[in-house]
Design an enzyme around this catalytic site. Structure first.
Site, short mmCIF file in Angstrom:
data_model
loop_
_atom_site.label_atom_id
_atom_site.label_comp_id
_atom_site.label_asym_id
_atom_site.label_seq_id
_atom_site.Cartn_x
_atom_site.Cartn_y
_atom_site.Cartn_z
N ASP A 168 0.83 -1.20 0.00
CA ASP A 168 0.00 0.00 0.00
C ASP A 168 0.87 1.25 0.00
O ASP A 168 2.09 1.18 0.14
CB ASP A 168 -0.96 -0.02 1.21
CG ASP A 168 -0.28 -0.39 2.53
OD1 ASP A 168 0.97 -0.40 2.59
OD2 ASP A 168 -0.99 -0.65 3.51
N ASP A 186 -7.99 -2.17 14.16
CA ASP A 186 -9.38 -2.39 13.76
C ASP A 186 -9.52 -3.57 12.81
O ASP A 186 -10.55 -3.75 12.17
CB ASP A 186 -9.96 -1.12 13.12
CG ASP A 186 -9.19 -0.68 11.88
OD1 ASP A 186 -8.22 -1.39 11.48
OD2 ASP A 186 -9.55 0.36 11.28
N HIS A 205 -7.73 -4.17 10.05
CA HIS A 205 -7.40 -3.98 8.63
C HIS A 205 -6.10 -4.68 8.28
O HIS A 205 -5.23 -4.85 9.14
CB HIS A 205 -7.39 -2.50 8.24
CG HIS A 205 -6.23 -1.69 8.72
ND1 HIS A 205 -6.33 -0.72 9.70
CD2 HIS A 205 -4.93 -1.66 8.34
CE1 HIS A 205 -5.16 -0.15 9.89
NE2 HIS A 205 -4.28 -0.71 9.08
N GLU A 264 -9.64 -1.11 5.05
CA GLU A 264 -10.31 -0.72 6.29
C GLU A 264 -11.62 -1.49 6.45
O GLU A 264 -12.13 -2.09 5.49
CB GLU A 264 -10.61 0.79 6.24
CG GLU A 264 -9.36 1.67 6.19
CD GLU A 264 -8.66 1.80 7.55
OE1 GLU A 264 -8.78 0.88 8.38
OE2 GLU A 264 -7.98 2.82 7.76
C1 GLP Z 1 -0.68 0.49 8.51
C2 GLP Z 1 -0.24 -0.37 7.35
C3 GLP Z 1 -0.56 -1.84 7.58
C4 GLP Z 1 -0.06 -2.25 8.96
C5 GLP Z 1 -0.73 -1.42 10.01
C6 GLP Z 1 -0.31 -1.78 11.42
O1 GLP Z 1 -2.03 0.75 8.49
N1 GLP Z 1 -0.84 0.04 6.13
O2 GLP Z 1 0.06 -2.63 6.58
O3 GLP Z 1 -0.35 -3.62 9.16
O4 GLP Z 1 -0.37 -0.07 9.77
O5 GLP Z 1 0.90 -1.16 11.70
P1 GLP Z 1 1.80 -1.49 12.95
O6 GLP Z 1 2.47 -2.78 12.62
O7 GLP Z 1 2.77 -0.36 13.02
O8 GLP Z 1 0.92 -1.59 14.12
#
Ligand code: GLP
Length: 261
Positions: free
Chosen positions: A67, A136, A138, A143
């Site tokens: 992404d 949440d 995702h 989302e």
């Molecule tokens: C962002 C990214 C996701 C990731 C999420 C959780 O939203 N687009 O790919 O899984 O963050 O991030 P973290 O691992 O820092 O909690």
């Protein structure tokens, strides 16, 4: 779906590092799916250490990121293309041009999303996808409410995700972009093996839903229950709400060594 509860993020990084190394041993030109966020960092640190020790090479591999924010300028440090370069790909021996991501600066967004899908397909699809999970539920930036059949497209971030990610933007919510491009849930589901990593208590509900909740667009990660080969690596805190935690522990303790991830 295999749930593996490990003592800490180093153990998670090591086990995921084993899986990537084993893949590249048998298929040096493998296609990796890379995630940003803090959860996969121990995996990237582990792989960089293995590379430094001469135990793995990415010279023939390719990679696709999940992404990208829309609208961050090319040099912005939080642009995911720059983040993955800094956190991982520049630390090992990927060839220039072998790591691609969705183009959040494209003037024709639908065309950029379509061409990203085509590039993944032309590369033969993703062999091993590293994934994190949002609080949440995702995955990538799909989302809650995302179509379970979605492909790469533009999405609007939830306020919760923007709050969660504000720590990367001087804790200033206004600096966090409101839109992103993300591989869809159906795109991610085409990866041959998915290794999802989650640590910390704030992921416990999402991990519970992922493994034990009903499949629903409200918790997008639950689509992974339909995937034949998912490894979920969590620490004790992220495992805190799992109803079948003891069963997962017993299963992993009894797992034949030859099976790998
Ligand atoms: C962002 C990214 C996701 C990731 C999420 C959780 O939203 N687009 O790919 O899984 O963050 O991030 P973290 O691992 O820092 O909690």
């Amino acid at each position: 779906m295999e749930i593996i509860i490990l003592p800490d993020s180093d153990a998670i990084g090591d086990l995921a590092g084993d899986a990537v190394t084993a893949l590249l041993d048998r298929k040096p030109g493998a296609v990796l799916g890379l995630a940003t966020g803090s959860s996969p960092l121990p995996v990237y640190d582990n792989l960089a250490a293995r590379y430094d020790a001469g135990d793995v090479s990415f010279a023939q591999a390719r990679a696709f990121t999940l992404d990208e924010y829309v609208g961050l300028d090319a040099g912005h440090p939080e642009r995911y293309a720059n983040v993955i370069h800094k956190e991982f790909t520049s630390r090992v021996d990927f060839e220039p041009g072998s790591v691609q991501g969705p183009n959040g600066l494209a003037t024709d967004i639908p065309a950029a999303c379509q061409s990203y899908e085509e590039a993944i397909h032309a590369a033969g699809g993703v062999d091993l996808q590293i994934l994190g999970i949002g609080t949440d539920g995702h995955i990538a930036f799909n989302e809650p409410g995302s179509s379970l059949a979605s492909r790469t497209r533009i999405k609007t971030l939830t306020r919760q995700t923007r709050i969660d990610n504000a720590r990367f933007f001087d804790d200033d919510l206004d600096q966090v972009p409101t839109q992103c491009l993300t591989q869809g849930l159906a795109t991610i589901m085409e990866a041959r093996h998915i290794v999802l990593v989650a640590t910390g208590q704030n992921k416990a509900e999402a991990v519970h839903q992922l493994a034990e909740g009903g499949v629903s667009a409200l918790w997008p990660a639950t689509i992974l229950q339909h995937h034949p080969h998912v490894s979920v690596l969590v620490d004790e805190a992220a495992a805190g709400r799992l109803q079948l935690a003891n069963y997962y522990r017993q299963t992993y303790a009894a797992k034949p060594v030859w099976q790998g991830l």
